[in-house]
Scaffold this motif. Sequence first.
Motif, PDB file in Angstrom:
ATOM      1  N   PRO A  73       0.674  -1.411  -0.035  1.00  0.00           N
ATOM      2  CA  PRO A  73       0.154   0.131   0.275  1.00  0.00           C
ATOM      3  C   PRO A  73       0.791   1.296  -0.428  1.00  0.00           C
ATOM      4  O   PRO A  73       1.767   1.092   0.309  1.00  0.00           O
ATOM      5  N   TRP A  74       0.392   2.024  -0.936  1.00  0.00           N
ATOM      6  CA  TRP A  74       0.749   3.812  -0.676  1.00  0.00           C
ATOM      7  C   TRP A  74       0.371   4.726  -0.533  1.00  0.00           C
ATOM      8  O   TRP A  74      -0.942   4.877  -0.573  1.00  0.00           O
ATOM      9  N   TYR A  75       0.975   6.273  -0.034  1.00  0.00           N
ATOM     10  CA  TYR A  75       0.742   7.071   0.608  1.00  0.00           C
ATOM     11  C   TYR A  75       1.434   8.073  -0.615  1.00  0.00           C
ATOM     12  O   TYR A  75       2.474   8.637  -0.567  1.00  0.00           O
ATOM     13  N   THR A  76       0.392   9.174  -0.297  1.00  0.00           N
ATOM     14  CA  THR A  76       1.056  10.288  -1.626  1.00  0.00           C
ATOM     15  C   THR A  76       1.409  11.881  -0.496  1.00  0.00           C
ATOM     16  O   THR A  76       0.175  12.158   0.417  1.00  0.00           O
ATOM     17  N   THR A  77       2.154  12.804  -0.484  1.00  0.00           N
ATOM     18  CA  THR A  77       1.849  14.239   0.477  1.00  0.00           C
ATOM     19  C   THR A  77       2.614  14.490  -1.095  1.00  0.00           C
ATOM     20  O   THR A  77       2.973  14.456  -1.939  1.00  0.00           O
ATOM     21  N   VAL A  78       2.029  16.194  -1.036  1.00  0.00           N
ATOM     22  CA  VAL A  78       2.308  16.754  -2.181  1.00  0.00           C
ATOM     23  C   VAL A  78       3.485  17.778  -1.442  1.00  0.00           C
ATOM     24  O   VAL A  78       3.235  18.142  -0.336  1.00  0.00           O
ATOM     25  N   GLY A  79       4.101  18.557  -3.023  1.00  0.00           N
ATOM     26  CA  GLY A  79       4.739  19.258  -3.045  1.00  0.00           C
ATOM     27  C   GLY A  79       4.664  20.080  -3.739  1.00  0.00           C
ATOM     28  O   GLY A  79       3.954  20.492  -4.702  1.00  0.00           O
ATOM     29  N   ASN A  80       6.221  21.450  -3.851  1.00  0.00           N
ATOM     30  CA  ASN A  80       5.775  22.241  -4.495  1.00  0.00           C
ATOM     31  C   ASN A  80       5.849  22.352  -6.185  1.00  0.00           C
ATOM     32  O   ASN A  80       4.894  22.414  -6.329  1.00  0.00           O
ATOM     33  N   HIS A  81       5.719  21.305  -6.463  1.00  0.00           N
ATOM     34  CA  HIS A  81       6.368  20.703  -8.065  1.00  0.00           C
ATOM     35  C   HIS A  81       4.911  20.336  -8.303  1.00  0.00           C
ATOM     36  O   HIS A  81       4.912  19.444  -9.593  1.00  0.00           O
ATOM     37  N   ASP A  82       3.978  19.755  -7.069  1.00  0.00           N
ATOM     38  CA  ASP A  82       2.510  18.897  -7.826  1.00  0.00           C
ATOM     39  C   ASP A  82       1.859  20.442  -7.423  1.00  0.00           C
ATOM     40  O   ASP A  82       0.138  20.563  -8.096  1.00  0.00           O
ATOM     41  N   ASP A  83       2.180  21.614  -7.450  1.00  0.00           N
ATOM     42  CA  ASP A  83       1.183  22.563  -7.516  1.00  0.00           C
ATOM     43  C   ASP A  83       1.326  24.391  -8.330  1.00  0.00           C
ATOM     44  O   ASP A  83       1.073  25.553  -7.784  1.00  0.00           O
ATOM     45  N   SER A  84       2.426  24.044  -8.669  1.00  0.00           N
ATOM     46  CA  SER A  84       3.390  25.467  -9.405  1.00  0.00           C
ATOM     47  C   SER A  84       3.847  24.818 -10.641  1.00  0.00           C
ATOM     48  O   SER A  84       4.275  23.620 -10.649  1.00  0.00           O
ATOM     49  N   ILE A  85       4.223  26.220 -11.643  1.00  0.00           N
ATOM     50  CA  ILE A  85       4.956  25.932 -12.467  1.00  0.00           C
ATOM     51  C   ILE A  85       6.669  25.788 -12.152  1.00  0.00           C
ATOM     52  O   ILE A  85       6.937  27.231 -11.134  1.00  0.00           O
ATOM     53  N   GLU A  86       7.186  24.616 -12.937  1.00  0.00           N
ATOM     54  CA  GLU A  86       8.927  24.677 -11.954  1.00  0.00           C
ATOM     55  C   GLU A  86       8.555  24.459 -10.425  1.00  0.00           C
ATOM     56  O   GLU A  86      10.047  24.710 -10.589  1.00  0.00           O
ATOM     57  N   GLY A  87       7.616  24.413 -10.071  1.00  0.00           N
ATOM     58  CA  GLY A  87       7.842  24.108  -9.055  1.00  0.00           C
ATOM     59  C   GLY A  87       8.486  25.447  -7.510  1.00  0.00           C
ATOM     60  O   GLY A  87       8.435  25.953  -7.049  1.00  0.00           O
ATOM     61  N   SER A  88       8.301  26.750  -8.643  1.00  0.00           N
ATOM     62  CA  SER A  88       8.366  28.049  -7.852  1.00  0.00           C
ATOM     63  C   SER A  88       7.765  28.860  -8.086  1.00  0.00           C
ATOM     64  O   SER A  88       7.557  30.375  -7.850  1.00  0.00           O
ATOM     65  N   LEU A  89       6.814  28.591  -9.205  1.00  0.00           N
ATOM     66  CA  LEU A  89       5.983  29.988 -10.410  1.00  0.00           C
ATOM     67  C   LEU A  89       4.720  30.078 -10.033  1.00  0.00           C
ATOM     68  O   LEU A  89       3.692  28.464 -10.623  1.00  0.00           O
ATOM     69  N   PRO A  90       4.036  30.888  -9.473  1.00  0.00           N
ATOM     70  CA  PRO A  90       2.286  30.571  -8.928  1.00  0.00           C
ATOM     71  C   PRO A  90       1.733  30.108 -10.610  1.00  0.00           C
ATOM     72  O   PRO A  90       1.733  31.419 -11.305  1.00  0.00           O
ATOM     73  N   ASP A  91       0.680  29.623 -10.029  1.00  0.00           N
ATOM     74  CA  ASP A  91      -0.032  28.993 -11.447  1.00  0.00           C
ATOM     75  C   ASP A  91      -0.554  30.144 -11.747  1.00  0.00           C
ATOM     76  O   ASP A  91      -2.223  29.646 -11.163  1.00  0.00           O
ATOM     77  N   PHE A  92      -1.684  31.149 -11.937  1.00  0.00           N
ATOM     78  CA  PHE A  92      -2.923  31.835 -12.486  1.00  0.00           C
ATOM     79  C   PHE A  92      -3.394  31.231 -13.910  1.00  0.00           C
ATOM     80  O   PHE A  92      -4.426  32.171 -14.288  1.00  0.00           O
ATOM     81  N   GLY A  93      -2.818  30.272 -14.427  1.00  0.00           N
ATOM     82  CA  GLY A  93      -3.694  30.066 -15.747  1.00  0.00           C
ATOM     83  C   GLY A  93      -2.916  30.448 -16.976  1.00  0.00           C
ATOM     84  O   GLY A  93      -3.481  30.611 -18.530  1.00  0.00           O
ATOM     85  N   LEU A  94      -2.087  31.968 -16.743  1.00  0.00           N
ATOM     86  CA  LEU A  94      -1.486  32.679 -17.308  1.00  0.00           C
ATOM     87  C   LEU A  94      -0.966  31.927 -18.400  1.00  0.00           C
ATOM     88  O   LEU A  94      -0.599  32.028 -19.793  1.00  0.00           O
ATOM     89  N   LEU A  95      -0.048  30.471 -18.486  1.00  0.00           N
ATOM     90  CA  LEU A  95       0.393  29.530 -19.160  1.00  0.00           C
ATOM     91  C   LEU A  95      -0.488  28.387 -19.962  1.00  0.00           C
ATOM     92  O   LEU A  95       0.393  27.440 -20.632  1.00  0.00           O
TER      93      LEU A  95
END
Length: 579
Positions: A245-267
């Motif tokens: 069995p396996w579990y997932t924790t989220v990281g910054n690359h799972d929620d942003s552009i290249e892990g550092s740019l906020p994604d507001f849908g512009l790209l």
Amino acid sequence: MKRRTFITGTSVAAAWSALSLGGAQLASAATRDRALATTAARAVNTAGTTLEQVATPSGTGSYKRLTAGPGWPLVVRGELAAPGAGRDDRRTGLASFVQFSDLHLVDTESPVRFEFLAKYNDSAYRPQEALNARGVSALVERVNSLDGGPYTGMPFSMVMATGDNTDNHELAELDWYLTVMGGGRMAQSTGDPTRYEGVQNSGNSGFWNPEVAYADVYKAKGFPQIPGFLSAAGRPFDAPGLKTPWYTTVGNHDDSIEGSLPDFGLLNDLYTGGLKLEGCDDATAAQLMDSLRRDPAGAVLLLAKLLANGEAVRRVTPDERRHPFTLKEFAKAHLNPAVTGAGPFGHGFTSDMVGSGKLYYTFRISEKVVGISLDTTNQAGFADGSLGTAQLRWLEQQLKDHSGHWYDTNGNRVTGGSTDDVILVFSHHTSGSMGNLLPDPRNIFEKRHDGNELVALLQRYPNVVAWVNGHTHMNKITAHGHAVPERAFWEINTASHIDYPQHGRIIEIADNGDGTLSLFTTLIESSAPYTTDFGSTSDANLAALYRELSYNDPNGRVSALLGAGEDHNTELLITKPTR
């Protein structure tokens, strides 16, 4: 190697640690052999782990080949509790599991990868990344091959992936992550399935062009020419998936552009479109890098200008699978019954979490051990993380529910809790990388809290024995709370599987029967062979090349990311929590 009568010789392993550089350079073969003999004597079985053997560089050229070298012995760390004699004979296993971190399932053909910025950010491009899915699948194969923990012998109850499971939060990358973990047929390719459309056949001398004799900067450093490499990297293969069995924790690359740019849908249109920027002049690259860090809107405008007028623009096949996902969509994808595999359903996430976007949860690792998975991402951007007030309060309530006693902010002892468990906390970010206190767009008025506040909270709860995390791509184990045993815990930070050393980590918890617990941490490598063949594109050889190419990182980070002996195979002593 089977466990034999306990040899009292922890000083031998300590000497090894002092004499080693990153656990790889020996002061003497005799010291190494004594330390390894002591390690083998204390273990149930060391086979398949870095206690037995470790990838070791060979050769004199600038490009190093790898071979099987001597393992790394156990290092006993007694900063938080003294190691008692005879504890091996009294040891009772409480839990055994595996940590993966920073797998970075990566779409190397994505238009929203800016590989030409590698001179400013070394994670922008890696020569091995086209083989990433095969390398991670080989790590899964390694876990599947092991019967259990080397010191308790207990079968693994779970695998926890501590964030940055994808590289650029694309739907295709998420599909690959779920397939590698759960099993199935897959191909690490987007766009045209019949040809590679990324920088590694661009003819740009700044990237490794593996299939041609073109004299790029990587070949000048000894990187090979491998005919058929890119087409083989993108061909379908069968990922076995975890049997555990396996579990997932989220990281910054799972929620942003290249892990550092906020994604507001512009790209979004760039993600799924047909133009990929593969280079620009140094001055413009520096300007773009600065804009990506400070001015997202300005970065979008500059990218549009370069795509319209730049010389290094490549037409690629548009692909809707590259569309970026939100964190709610990330959690929802885990609820698909097709990816349940060995379970559990949702892999930690629930439909309520999908609705709320609160991707943190509590779960049971074993009968006496509970895990708490946090979401330390901050969607305001930048790579580092933090916690919002609501999640911090939720965490404290979970700690109270599972602790026999704790200390209030004034230092007074409080008795309570519905259960009395050993507690492990999981997150993507480390205590030292939780300084991003910008307001999170998910709750713009909520206060954010840094790693120091989280450490202070955990130290009030004696049942917390470890905080397990990733993000730094480095092996590092830190003792918190030396002065007061009941305020102590271990922070266990494990390297990534995109950069060398590409480790996973077995963690076992044992009751020593003398008022202490031992946390055994044992690093594992993938099942890929150590030796490579530049004339082969078999799946096994591609997984081996993934490791070897990463070792030859031109940025010189290998020693730092590898860590020292005390960050590798360890026994971490800590006082057992009592009611």
